[in-house]
Design a protein around this motif. Structure first.
Motif, mmCIF file in Angstrom:
data_model
loop_
_atom_site.group_PDB
_atom_site.id
_atom_site.type_symbol
_atom_site.label_atom_id
_atom_site.label_comp_id
_atom_site.label_asym_id
_atom_site.label_seq_id
_atom_site.Cartn_x
_atom_site.Cartn_y
_atom_site.Cartn_z
ATOM 1 N N ASP A 30 98.466 61.568 -31.053
ATOM 2 C CA ASP A 30 97.781 62.289 -29.993
ATOM 3 C C ASP A 30 96.866 61.330 -29.579
ATOM 4 O O ASP A 30 96.260 61.215 -28.494
ATOM 5 C CB ASP A 30 96.952 63.571 -30.615
ATOM 6 C CG ASP A 30 97.891 64.552 -30.803
ATOM 7 O OD1 ASP A 30 99.219 64.521 -30.493
ATOM 8 O OD2 ASP A 30 97.621 65.480 -31.494
ATOM 9 N N ILE A 31 96.111 60.473 -30.606
ATOM 10 C CA ILE A 31 95.160 59.511 -30.180
ATOM 11 C C ILE A 31 95.681 58.347 -29.429
ATOM 12 O O ILE A 31 95.148 58.042 -28.066
ATOM 13 C CB ILE A 31 94.466 58.742 -31.400
ATOM 14 C CG1 ILE A 31 93.736 59.912 -32.324
ATOM 15 C CG2 ILE A 31 93.665 57.682 -31.335
ATOM 16 C CD1 ILE A 31 93.110 59.293 -33.597
ATOM 17 N N ARG A 33 98.165 58.715 -27.186
ATOM 18 C CA ARG A 33 98.548 59.323 -25.971
ATOM 19 C C ARG A 33 97.275 59.422 -25.157
ATOM 20 O O ARG A 33 97.486 59.116 -23.988
ATOM 21 C CB ARG A 33 99.304 60.864 -26.162
ATOM 22 C CG ARG A 33 100.730 60.526 -26.506
ATOM 23 C CD ARG A 33 101.673 61.777 -26.164
ATOM 24 N NE ARG A 33 100.888 62.799 -27.094
ATOM 25 C CZ ARG A 33 101.417 62.934 -28.459
ATOM 26 N NH1 ARG A 33 102.610 62.499 -28.878
ATOM 27 N NH2 ARG A 33 100.951 64.065 -29.024
ATOM 28 N N GLU A 34 96.322 60.237 -25.811
ATOM 29 C CA GLU A 34 95.150 60.351 -24.806
ATOM 30 C C GLU A 34 94.273 59.143 -24.608
ATOM 31 O O GLU A 34 93.751 59.245 -23.596
ATOM 32 C CB GLU A 34 94.264 61.530 -25.915
ATOM 33 C CG GLU A 34 92.971 61.770 -24.893
ATOM 34 C CD GLU A 34 92.199 62.860 -25.542
ATOM 35 O OE1 GLU A 34 90.857 62.863 -25.292
ATOM 36 O OE2 GLU A 34 92.816 63.638 -26.264
ATOM 37 N N LEU A 35 94.295 58.066 -25.366
ATOM 38 C CA LEU A 35 93.647 57.125 -25.154
ATOM 39 C C LEU A 35 94.552 55.772 -24.702
ATOM 40 O O LEU A 35 93.886 54.830 -24.781
ATOM 41 C CB LEU A 35 92.731 56.331 -26.447
ATOM 42 C CG LEU A 35 91.791 57.463 -26.935
ATOM 43 C CD1 LEU A 35 91.165 57.079 -28.117
ATOM 44 C CD2 LEU A 35 90.749 58.193 -25.919
ATOM 45 N N SER A 36 95.638 56.158 -24.183
ATOM 46 C CA SER A 36 96.506 55.148 -23.486
ATOM 47 C C SER A 36 96.774 53.893 -24.422
ATOM 48 O O SER A 36 96.757 52.683 -24.100
ATOM 49 C CB SER A 36 95.853 54.882 -22.180
ATOM 50 O OG SER A 36 95.773 55.815 -21.462
ATOM 51 N N PRO A 158 91.726 69.603 -30.471
ATOM 52 C CA PRO A 158 92.104 68.312 -30.518
ATOM 53 C C PRO A 158 91.847 67.458 -31.505
ATOM 54 O O PRO A 158 91.057 67.872 -32.455
ATOM 55 C CB PRO A 158 91.454 67.711 -29.223
ATOM 56 C CG PRO A 158 90.092 68.918 -29.182
ATOM 57 C CD PRO A 158 90.690 70.038 -29.841
ATOM 58 N N TRP A 159 92.149 66.150 -31.606
ATOM 59 C CA TRP A 159 92.063 65.175 -32.812
ATOM 60 C C TRP A 159 90.654 65.004 -33.027
ATOM 61 O O TRP A 159 90.157 64.614 -34.143
ATOM 62 C CB TRP A 159 92.736 63.919 -32.388
ATOM 63 C CG TRP A 159 92.400 63.106 -31.121
ATOM 64 C CD1 TRP A 159 93.035 63.313 -30.057
ATOM 65 C CD2 TRP A 159 91.304 62.260 -31.115
ATOM 66 N NE1 TRP A 159 92.334 62.516 -28.930
ATOM 67 C CE2 TRP A 159 91.262 61.890 -29.652
ATOM 68 C CE3 TRP A 159 90.206 61.786 -31.921
ATOM 69 C CZ2 TRP A 159 90.307 60.857 -29.069
ATOM 70 C CZ3 TRP A 159 89.218 60.744 -31.165
ATOM 71 C CH2 TRP A 159 89.649 60.264 -30.103
ATOM 72 N N ARG A 160 89.805 65.260 -31.965
ATOM 73 C CA ARG A 160 88.308 64.829 -32.320
ATOM 74 C C ARG A 160 87.730 65.861 -33.362
ATOM 75 O O ARG A 160 86.664 65.690 -33.986
ATOM 76 C CB ARG A 160 87.555 65.242 -30.751
ATOM 77 C CG ARG A 160 88.107 64.312 -29.742
ATOM 78 C CD ARG A 160 87.327 64.330 -28.570
ATOM 79 N NE ARG A 160 88.105 63.693 -27.271
ATOM 80 C CZ ARG A 160 87.797 62.322 -27.071
ATOM 81 N NH1 ARG A 160 86.808 61.762 -27.934
ATOM 82 N NH2 ARG A 160 88.445 61.796 -26.208
#
Length: 399
Positions: A30-31, A33-36, A158-160
């Motif tokens: 997930d990290i 994907r979200e942070l490219s 989310p991962w946060r």
């Protein structure tokens, strides 16, 4: 503190670092994907950058703890870890997240230094190894449960959320420290911070063959743990298609280390640190040879990988606390500084070893198996040098 509470407290302090490594393993995809994050292997830097900070920070906290005491340093760094966790949760880019992870590692470095120093303040030798083994047995429950807890947090947000949870746990340990931990270093044993004193302490730690030798040995075996943890999600999910079973399979392998620490705590005072750790190194070499052969014969399966990995982690678990106790034995009078120097050597060496193995991942378990074989052979050679060619000696001769 009551002895049982003390052991639980030491384990909880050590668990701050374990959670810092393992809690976000299910979130690496997930990290990315979200942070490219373009390359899958680059996601491993979420783990290795943290460990880099963890290693580097240890040089600072030992002298501080020897000068000002264990308690104030632990309080300050736990507060810093809480702040770094909030920073990580708000990261908008991968670079910002890595910066937050580096800061988390720098703050959590105190937990390793101070846990060892606090235990060493009141014990040594086999007794210290037994206390550390019991604490590590409890502590190893954390990596068993952490990915499952992380997966549960991902079900609610989310991962946060994972980083907010890390901050909350550190805050709880901060409160426990403030309310229950007495200072374990008497004022008369504190040493001023001076370049001459540090040079003398560093020289003692780095020139005593038991101190530096077993610290390096510990770094090699710890590197095997980092290699496994950083590549576990890719191996289980990407290579073997384990999917939702990842947390369970990871727990099986990590649980083997917990069982090893439990066994060590029961056996070490009777059998000794040398017999147990050296037998474990020999077993690791033999296991790795067989594992490499299985992979080269194209016979590797998910079941065989779990079996070999769990057994290898058992061997590593039987080495860790014993190597640490033997490294600390000749430098107990400067336990804080010695723990920081040894921790720096162990952690930085482990990052280098673990990163080299982890970044070699290319879709098969062969790099990990070969890496474990190299670790086992190197540790065996190092132990032979430290012990001057004699294995299974009952007593240490300090020189």
């Amino acid at each position: 503190m009551h002895p049982h509470e003390f052991v639980a407290f030491v384990a909880a302090v050590m668990a701050v670092n374990a959670l810092g490594v393992d809690l976000m393993l299910p979130a690496l995809s997930d990290i990315g994907r979200e942070l490219s994050v373009a390359q899958a292997n680059h996601r491993q830097w979420v783990i290795t950058v943290y460990m880099l900070g963890f290693g580097a920070g240890q040089l600072v906290y030992g002298p501080l703890a020897d000068r000002y005491g264990r308690r104030p340093v632990l309080l300050a760094t736990l507060a810093g870890f809480v702040g770094a966790s909030v920073f990580a949760a708000g990261s908008a880019t991968f670079a910002a997240l890595l910066g937050a992870r580096l800061l988390q590692g720098l703050m959590s470095a105190s937990t390793r230094v101070l846990a060892v120093a606090i235990v060493r303040d009141g014990s040594s030798g086999r007794q210290m190894a037994r206390t550390m083994s019991i604490a590590q047995m409890i502590f190893f429950i954390v990596p068993i449960m952490a990915p499952t807890v992380g997966q549960g947090l991902l079900a609610f947000g989310p991962w946060r959320f994972i980083f907010y949870a890390l901050g909350a746990f550190a805050a709880a340990i901060l409160a426990w420290t403030a309310l229950r931990l007495p200072e374990t270093l008497p004022a008369e044993r504190r040493t001023p911070i001076s370049l001459s004193a540090l040079r003398g302490s560093y020289r003692l730690v780095l020139t005593n063959r038991f101190s530096i030798g077993y610290a390096v040995a510990a770094s090699l075996t710890f590197g095997g743990i980092i290699a496994f943890v950083s590549s576990a999600q890719q191996i289980f999910v990407d290579e073997f298609g384990a999917g939702d079973r990842f947390t369970l399979l990871f727990a099986i392998c990590a649980g083997a280390m917990g069982l090893a620490s439990f066994a060590n705590s029961r056996l070490v005072e009777r059998l000794g640190t040398r017999l147990i750790s050296q037998a474990a190194v020999l077993a690791l070499v033999a296991l790795s040879v067989v594992h490499v052969a299985v992979i080269l014969l194209d016979a590797e399966t998910l079941v065989s990988y779990i079996a070999f990995q769990a057994l290898s982690m058992t061997c590593i678990g039987l080495c860790g606390s014993n190597f640490g106790a033997m490294a600390m034995e000749p430098v107990g009078r400067i336990a804080g500084t010695a723990s920081s120097v040894q921790g720096f050597v162990t952690s930085i060496g482990a990052v280098l070893v673990g990163s080299a193995i982890g970044q070699s991942y290319a879709g098969t378990t062969l790099p990990l198996a070969v890496g474990y074989l190299c670790i086992g052979v190197a540790v065996l050679g190092l132990v032979l040098v430290i012990e001057q060619g004699q294995l299974f000696r009952a007593r240490m001769t300090l020189r």
